[in-house]
Design an enzyme around this catalytic site. Structure first.
Site, PDB file in Angstrom:
ATOM      1  N   ARG A 203       0.862  -1.181   0.000  1.00  0.00           N
ATOM      2  CA  ARG A 203       0.000   0.000   0.000  1.00  0.00           C
ATOM      3  C   ARG A 203       0.896   1.228   0.000  1.00  0.00           C
ATOM      4  O   ARG A 203       2.064   1.170   0.388  1.00  0.00           O
ATOM      5  CB  ARG A 203      -0.920   0.023   1.215  1.00  0.00           C
ATOM      6  CG  ARG A 203      -0.183   0.228   2.521  1.00  0.00           C
ATOM      7  CD  ARG A 203      -1.127   0.520   3.671  1.00  0.00           C
ATOM      8  NE  ARG A 203      -0.379   0.976   4.843  1.00  0.00           N
ATOM      9  CZ  ARG A 203      -0.941   1.368   5.969  1.00  0.00           C
ATOM     10  NH1 ARG A 203      -2.247   1.352   6.085  1.00  0.00           N
ATOM     11  NH2 ARG A 203      -0.211   1.774   6.988  1.00  0.00           N
TER      12      ARG A 203
ATOM     13  N   GLU B 271      -2.556  -7.888   7.710  1.00  0.00           N
ATOM     14  CA  GLU B 271      -2.980  -7.476   9.051  1.00  0.00           C
ATOM     15  C   GLU B 271      -4.010  -8.430   9.656  1.00  0.00           C
ATOM     16  O   GLU B 271      -4.836  -8.023  10.480  1.00  0.00           O
ATOM     17  CB  GLU B 271      -3.534  -6.050   8.990  1.00  0.00           C
ATOM     18  CG  GLU B 271      -2.449  -5.033   8.658  1.00  0.00           C
ATOM     19  CD  GLU B 271      -2.944  -3.606   8.685  1.00  0.00           C
ATOM     20  OE1 GLU B 271      -2.525  -2.856   9.590  1.00  0.00           O
ATOM     21  OE2 GLU B 271      -3.739  -3.226   7.814  1.00  0.00           O
ATOM     22  N   LYS B 272      -3.921  -9.696   9.303  1.00  0.00           N
ATOM     23  CA  LYS B 272      -4.907 -10.657   9.831  1.00  0.00           C
ATOM     24  C   LYS B 272      -4.721 -10.927  11.321  1.00  0.00           C
ATOM     25  O   LYS B 272      -5.614 -11.469  11.969  1.00  0.00           O
ATOM     26  CB  LYS B 272      -4.861 -11.966   9.042  1.00  0.00           C
ATOM     27  CG  LYS B 272      -3.514 -12.649   8.966  1.00  0.00           C
ATOM     28  CD  LYS B 272      -3.595 -13.887   8.082  1.00  0.00           C
ATOM     29  CE  LYS B 272      -2.231 -14.476   7.778  1.00  0.00           C
ATOM     30  NZ  LYS B 272      -1.477 -13.618   6.814  1.00  0.00           N
ATOM     31  N   PHE B 273      -3.558 -10.579  11.878  1.00  0.00           N
ATOM     32  CA  PHE B 273      -3.357 -10.739  13.319  1.00  0.00           C
ATOM     33  C   PHE B 273      -3.516  -9.415  14.070  1.00  0.00           C
ATOM     34  O   PHE B 273      -3.290  -9.362  15.277  1.00  0.00           O
ATOM     35  CB  PHE B 273      -1.986 -11.349  13.596  1.00  0.00           C
ATOM     36  CG  PHE B 273      -1.822 -12.725  12.993  1.00  0.00           C
ATOM     37  CD1 PHE B 273      -2.651 -13.768  13.364  1.00  0.00           C
ATOM     38  CD2 PHE B 273      -0.858 -12.960  12.026  1.00  0.00           C
ATOM     39  CE1 PHE B 273      -2.521 -15.029  12.804  1.00  0.00           C
ATOM     40  CE2 PHE B 273      -0.714 -14.218  11.459  1.00  0.00           C
ATOM     41  CZ  PHE B 273      -1.553 -15.253  11.840  1.00  0.00           C
ATOM     42  N   HIS B 274      -3.877  -8.348  13.342  1.00  0.00           N
ATOM     43  CA  HIS B 274      -4.180  -7.070  13.976  1.00  0.00           C
ATOM     44  C   HIS B 274      -5.565  -7.176  14.609  1.00  0.00           C
ATOM     45  O   HIS B 274      -6.526  -7.604  13.986  1.00  0.00           O
ATOM     46  CB  HIS B 274      -4.163  -5.976  12.906  1.00  0.00           C
ATOM     47  CG  HIS B 274      -4.231  -4.573  13.437  1.00  0.00           C
ATOM     48  ND1 HIS B 274      -5.325  -4.097  14.130  1.00  0.00           N
ATOM     49  CD2 HIS B 274      -3.355  -3.538  13.355  1.00  0.00           C
ATOM     50  CE1 HIS B 274      -5.104  -2.842  14.450  1.00  0.00           C
ATOM     51  NE2 HIS B 274      -3.929  -2.472  13.998  1.00  0.00           N
TER      52      HIS B 274
ATOM     53  N   TRP C 131       2.404  -5.399  13.482  1.00  0.00           N
ATOM     54  CA  TRP C 131       3.549  -4.960  12.681  1.00  0.00           C
ATOM     55  C   TRP C 131       4.793  -4.629  13.504  1.00  0.00           C
ATOM     56  O   TRP C 131       5.793  -4.180  12.950  1.00  0.00           O
ATOM     57  CB  TRP C 131       3.146  -3.732  11.860  1.00  0.00           C
ATOM     58  CG  TRP C 131       2.227  -2.794  12.570  1.00  0.00           C
ATOM     59  CD1 TRP C 131       0.869  -2.760  12.506  1.00  0.00           C
ATOM     60  CD2 TRP C 131       2.592  -1.757  13.491  1.00  0.00           C
ATOM     61  NE1 TRP C 131       0.357  -1.771  13.313  1.00  0.00           N
ATOM     62  CE2 TRP C 131       1.389  -1.137  13.925  1.00  0.00           C
ATOM     63  CE3 TRP C 131       3.811  -1.284  13.977  1.00  0.00           C
ATOM     64  CZ2 TRP C 131       1.372  -0.085  14.824  1.00  0.00           C
ATOM     65  CZ3 TRP C 131       3.801  -0.239  14.879  1.00  0.00           C
ATOM     66  CH2 TRP C 131       2.592   0.351  15.292  1.00  0.00           C
TER      67      TRP C 131
ATOM     68  N   ASN D 281      -5.042   7.874   2.853  1.00  0.00           N
ATOM     69  CA  ASN D 281      -4.869   7.198   4.146  1.00  0.00           C
ATOM     70  C   ASN D 281      -3.431   7.348   4.606  1.00  0.00           C
ATOM     71  O   ASN D 281      -2.502   6.914   3.918  1.00  0.00           O
ATOM     72  CB  ASN D 281      -5.199   5.707   4.027  1.00  0.00           C
ATOM     73  CG  ASN D 281      -5.125   4.982   5.359  1.00  0.00           C
ATOM     74  OD1 ASN D 281      -5.988   5.149   6.202  1.00  0.00           O
ATOM     75  ND2 ASN D 281      -4.085   4.183   5.550  1.00  0.00           N
ATOM     76  N   GLU D 282      -3.239   8.020   5.741  1.00  0.00           N
ATOM     77  CA  GLU D 282      -1.927   8.107   6.384  1.00  0.00           C
ATOM     78  C   GLU D 282      -0.834   8.540   5.407  1.00  0.00           C
ATOM     79  O   GLU D 282       0.143   7.824   5.154  1.00  0.00           O
ATOM     80  CB  GLU D 282      -1.565   6.771   7.049  1.00  0.00           C
ATOM     81  CG  GLU D 282      -2.511   6.390   8.172  1.00  0.00           C
ATOM     82  CD  GLU D 282      -2.225   5.040   8.793  1.00  0.00           C
ATOM     83  OE1 GLU D 282      -2.801   4.744   9.844  1.00  0.00           O
ATOM     84  OE2 GLU D 282      -1.421   4.271   8.211  1.00  0.00           O
TER      85      GLU D 282
ATOM     86  N   GLU E  55      -8.403   6.072  14.177  1.00  0.00           N
ATOM     87  CA  GLU E  55      -7.950   4.681  14.279  1.00  0.00           C
ATOM     88  C   GLU E  55      -7.158   4.493  15.561  1.00  0.00           C
ATOM     89  O   GLU E  55      -6.330   5.332  15.917  1.00  0.00           O
ATOM     90  CB  GLU E  55      -7.030   4.287  13.109  1.00  0.00           C
ATOM     91  CG  GLU E  55      -7.677   4.076  11.777  1.00  0.00           C
ATOM     92  CD  GLU E  55      -6.663   3.573  10.747  1.00  0.00           C
ATOM     93  OE1 GLU E  55      -5.673   2.917  11.153  1.00  0.00           O
ATOM     94  OE2 GLU E  55      -6.842   3.849   9.552  1.00  0.00           O
TER      95      GLU E  55
END
Length: 665
Positions: free
Chosen positions: A106, A352-355, A312, A144-145, A304
């Site tokens: 991204r 980011e599946k573990f976020h 991360w 975004n950011e 957020e």
């Protein structure tokens, strides 16, 4: 939307549409009032160049509106589709070392790319025309950011853009050569076409060129934001436009948020705990104070943060029970108009599946979900604080451009870090239970009894005059070492250090003497007290200031370590070494006494007390980050909004909890 915002990023495109009604039902159960959508949806909204598919977004916004959930609608320009890069490979950014990044992450964007700018404007216009007056729409969310993960590109397109920027900034080559000091090392330019970005060089590159390139890269990103913003304002009048900042010094270092804050209709911020062993709630408070300051003291919005662990960092611990609520309400105490998360439903695929998320993989029979529901109920009880403003006790001067300049190569010591100084001074103020505004060095400081300057290596003459006027007018100032050294072009101010701050501090610095790795020095002060400095010492000579603490050993032994200068109706202190937060606390005691700021021995170290006030009333937020119950004294009685209980004299705040008192009168 009334009351405080609650919710998070909603990415329904990751899930079957048959699941959306279940999401909406659970959002209502959790008390969600707003979600951010569409931020990474460009490839779905425009699957082929010029062919758009808005059907799924139409249906989604209709569902949300029917449920009474407001929408923060993103322009998806942070993630152009694969077809775009296939046609415009030149829009992929190039590193300083000449490596062109690839598609598949991204934020892989050259912000100077004309093709990117055209495509971003086109998709933004399509969205604005279709949804600009949608009844669910409450906020536009551009990109975004910005600056994360790529803040600067070094390609040939950027080189052309940089030359144009330099022509506008300097006008002539003579002015540029003078500003950059190109007589050094034979770097003089005879034509603008000879100038390139400061790409990798055999040894250290021109520091003024590096600093200007950081400014150019930041301005280029900001120009792309304002281009999208102006489209949205024209086609969707009355709907505020924002982009999510990352003001924490631990998270983004490539954006000058003083400049960005002037461009958005509402300042919003993303914040994530940095689990590096330090007190994470102090970093959170600092980020919230900094965000509020970028907003000019006005209310802002936390767009957020995380319900629990992120994904991360090298190690990503879960948040402790109650920590999510303390984090959320800590931001609210310091000015946020709500608390939103990344993200609503935890992803099954992708990076980011573990976020963590509001709805975790564990589902609704989980601690995180129960805390999410409880937080939604608490925020609903606090709706009346919306519109009130946080009350600050002191100000800290901070300048992103000075930070950029100090980080460049070949400074006297790589161990003296501006961010570390800001963190340490903030922690020492936090432990004195002081709420801090941040301020640009040229901003009006007259309303603060105390101004702290933890690191201002780059200080313009105007900043020096501003700080002097502040002290002469009756303010108390404390400045840390290696400040006031260079001007806006990274040129040393004429004469002895500290250049722009000599007069206000009443001293000169003849020489820097950084310490060897692990080195320490002793400082002796009033009554034989001792402090320990590290990293840095200086040979200070008073020119009107008086010595308060003296170096007891080392190269600077016998010379002033801490000075105090009476100037006009105020006082300016100077610290010429690096002190840890616990020693800074000792130093700050007499500084705060000069400023008339009383100590708070009646408050435990990790009990945070912040005030908000406005037309709706005055509120005391008490957040107990400790493991033992506490009582917070308050002379004015009031009603605690989360429990409904009355409180007079002392507010009981159990360990790990938050209490919000509406004060009578």
């Amino acid at each position: 939307m009334v009351g405080l915002a609650y919710g998070g990023d909603y990415n329904p495109e990751q899930w079957p549409e048959s699941l959306w009604p279940e999401d909406i039902r659970l959002m209502r159960e959790a008390g969600v009032t707003m979600v951010s959508v569409g931020i990474f949806s460009w490839a779905l909204l425009e699957p082929e160049p010029g062919r758009h598919d808005f059907g799924w977004l139409d249906r989604l916004l209709a569902l949300l509106h029917e449920a009474g959930i407001a929408v923060d609608l993103g322009t998806p320009t942070v993630a152009p589709p694969a077809w775009f890069y296939r046609a415009h490979r030149e829009a992929l950014p190039v590193s300083r070392e000449g490596v062109r990044y690839e598609f598949g992450s991204r934020g892989a964007i050259c912000h100077s790319s004309p093709a990117y700018r055209r495509a971003a404007a086109a998709i933004t216009e399509q969205l604005a025309r279709r949804y600009g007056d949608h009844p669910a729409l409450a906020l536009w969310h551009v990109h975004n950011e910005y600056g994360v993960p790529v803040g600067a590109c070094y390609c040939d397109t950027c080189a052309d853009g940089f030359r144009h920027w330099l022509r506008e900034r300097y006008g002539t080559l003579d002015a540029l050569n003078d500003a950059w000091g190109t007589a050094f090392w034979g770097q003089r330019y005879g034509a603008f076409e000879e100038i390139n970005p400061p790409r990798a060089t055999p040894t250290v590159a021109n520091p003024a060129q590096r600093l200007d390139y950081a400014r150019f890269a930041d301005a280029t990103m900001r120009a792309n934001f304002t281009a999208e913003r102006d489209i949205l304002r024209r086609l969707s009048p009355g709907i505020p436009v924002t982009t999510n900042f990352m003001t924490a010094l631990s998270q983004c270092d490539s954006a000058d948020y003083w400049a960005w804050g002037r461009e958005v209709d509402l300042v919003t911020n993303d914040h994530y705990l940095i689990t590096d062993g330090r007190r994470t709630h102090v970093n959170l408070a600092m980020a919230a104070d900094l965000t509020r300051s970028v907003a000019g003291g006005a209310p802002w919005l936390l767009l957020e943060h995380s319900t629990s662990g992120v994904s991360w960092q090298p190690r990503n611990p879960a948040k402790r029970p109650g920590e999510m609520a303390r984090n959320s309400l800590g931001h609210v105490a310091r000015g946020s108009e709500g608390a939103l998360f990344f993200q609503w439903r935890q992803s099954r695929r992708g990076a980011e599946k573990f976020h963590s998320a509001m709805l975790p993989h564990a589902g609704t029979d989980s601690r995180v979900w129960r805390e999410v529901v409880a937080l939604g109920a608490d925020l609903a009880k606090l709706g009346e604080v919306r519109g009130s403003r946080t009350v600050a006790d002191a100000a800290m001067v901070w300048d992103w451009q000075s930070w950029w300049a100090q980080r460049l190569e070949w400074r006297p010591s790589e161990d003296l870090d501006a961010r570390e100084r800001a963190d340490s001074f903030y922690e020492a103020l936090y432990d004195r239970h002081l709420t801090v505004d941040f301020a640009h060095p040229e901003a009006d400081l007259s309303g603060y009894p105390l101004v702290v300057v933890p690191a201002l290596y780059l200080a313009t003459a105007r900043a020096g005059d501003n700080l002097r006027a502040y002290v002469e007018g009756g303010g108390t100032l404390i400045v840390s070492c290696f400040s006031g050294i260079v001007d806006e072009h990274d040129a040393v101010h004429p004469g002895p250090y500290p250049g722009a701050l000599r007069d206000v501090l009443g001293l000169v610095v003849e020489e820097f003497s950084p310490l060897a790795e692990g080195g320490r020095v002793r400082l002796t002060g009033p009554g034989g007290a001792e402090l320990t400095g590290d990293v840095w010492t200086e040979i200070v000579v008073e020119r009107g200031a008086e010595t308060v603490w003296t170096y007891a050993d080392g190269f600077a032994a016998g010379h002033p370590a801490v000075t105090r200068h009476r100037l006009g109706r105020g006082t300016a202190w100077y610290l010429s070494t690096r002190l840890a937060p616990h020693d800074l606390a000792t130093l700050l005691a007499p500084v705060c006494a000069d400023a008339g700021l009383a100590d708070r021995p009646d408050l435990p170290r990790d009990v945070e007390v912040v005030h908000r006030t406005g037309d709706s009333g005055s509120y005391l937020f008490a957040i107990n980050h400790g493991d033992t119950d506490a009582k917070v004294p308050h002379p004015t009685p009031g009603t605690e909004l989360l429990t409904g209980e009355r409180s007079a004299g002392h507010l009981a705040v159990p360990a790990g909890t938050v209490r919000v008192l509406r004060l009578d009168g």
